[in-house]
Design an enzyme around this catalytic site. Structure first.
Site, PDB file in Angstrom:
ATOM      1  N   GLN A 279      20.266  40.945 -20.665  1.00 41.25           N
ATOM      2  CA  GLN A 279      19.280  39.897 -20.944  1.00 41.25           C
ATOM      3  C   GLN A 279      19.465  39.365 -22.364  1.00 41.25           C
ATOM      4  O   GLN A 279      18.745  39.764 -23.276  1.00 41.25           O
ATOM      5  CB  GLN A 279      17.876  40.492 -20.763  1.00 41.25           C
ATOM      6  CG  GLN A 279      16.759  39.512 -20.874  1.00 41.25           C
ATOM      7  CD  GLN A 279      16.664  38.612 -19.684  1.00 41.25           C
ATOM      8  OE1 GLN A 279      16.749  39.062 -18.558  1.00 41.25           O
ATOM      9  NE2 GLN A 279      16.501  37.346 -19.917  1.00 41.25           N
ATOM     10  N   PHE A 280      20.416  38.450 -22.556  1.00 42.08           N
ATOM     11  CA  PHE A 280      20.695  37.943 -23.894  1.00 42.08           C
ATOM     12  C   PHE A 280      19.514  37.185 -24.493  1.00 42.08           C
ATOM     13  O   PHE A 280      19.376  37.087 -25.709  1.00 42.08           O
ATOM     14  CB  PHE A 280      21.955  37.074 -23.917  1.00 42.08           C
ATOM     15  CG  PHE A 280      21.772  35.690 -23.366  1.00 42.08           C
ATOM     16  CD1 PHE A 280      21.473  34.629 -24.213  1.00 42.08           C
ATOM     17  CD2 PHE A 280      21.904  35.442 -22.003  1.00 42.08           C
ATOM     18  CE1 PHE A 280      21.307  33.351 -23.712  1.00 42.08           C
ATOM     19  CE2 PHE A 280      21.743  34.167 -21.501  1.00 42.08           C
ATOM     20  CZ  PHE A 280      21.440  33.127 -22.355  1.00 42.08           C
ATOM     21  N   THR A 281      18.605  36.691 -23.661  1.00 48.72           N
ATOM     22  CA  THR A 281      17.475  35.914 -24.174  1.00 48.72           C
ATOM     23  C   THR A 281      16.479  36.761 -24.965  1.00 48.72           C
ATOM     24  O   THR A 281      15.586  36.212 -25.607  1.00 48.72           O
ATOM     25  CB  THR A 281      16.744  35.156 -23.046  1.00 48.72           C
ATOM     26  OG1 THR A 281      16.246  36.098 -22.105  1.00 48.72           O
ATOM     27  CG2 THR A 281      17.676  34.168 -22.364  1.00 48.72           C
TER      28      THR A 281
END
Length: 150
Positions: A78-80
């Site tokens: 989950q890069f966000t």
């Protein structure tokens, strides 16, 4: 490294209509990796996840860990989680690690959690458009950041 840990009674990840991972009781873990993260961060975080006591005991207190309830893990990249939102309304993701750094750490996290739990870790597909379904139990949602260890 950041993780959003959600206690669930069920969770699944679907990519292009196919289920890539699903669990019953356990943790849905959203994992964000930044360029500054190390294997030490990963090992510390994996220990935290595996040993977090947020499942209810017979008195209704959060005293039990994943192993105590036979729980599983669904791990989703989950890069966000490293979205920069200070300026404007469009988040920036410059702190999020690029795939050449993030993928090996993500794969190492899968191995580490499997080793600590003795279970097969369910996953999504790194970088894919994933659809996550979950039933948050409690709700219990905990944010863990390896930069805030002390």
């Amino acid at each position: 490294m950041r993780a959003v840990l959600q206690r669930v009674t069920q969770a699944s990840c679907t990519v292009d209509g196919n289920i890539t991972g699903e669990i019953g009781t356990g943790f849905l873990v959203l994992l964000g990796i930044e360029d500054a993260d190390t294997v030490d961060d990963l090992e510390w975080l994996a220990q935290k996840i595996a040993n977090m006591r947020v499942f209810e005991d017979e008195n209704g207190l959060m005293n039990k860990a994943l192993a105590d309830v036979g729980g599983n893990i669904l791990l989703i990249s989950q890069f966000t989680l490293f979205a920069a939102t200070k300026k404007g309304n469009r988040p920036g993701f410059t702190r999020a690690a690029k795939p050449d750094v993030a993928i090996p750490l993500y794969e190492k996290m899968i191995e580490q959690l499997a080793s600590l739990t003795g279970k097969n870790i369910q996953t999504g597909i790194f970088g894919a458009d994933m659809k996550i379904a979950l039933l948050n139990d409690g709700p219990v949602t905990i944010l863990i950041d390896t930069k805030n260890k002390e």
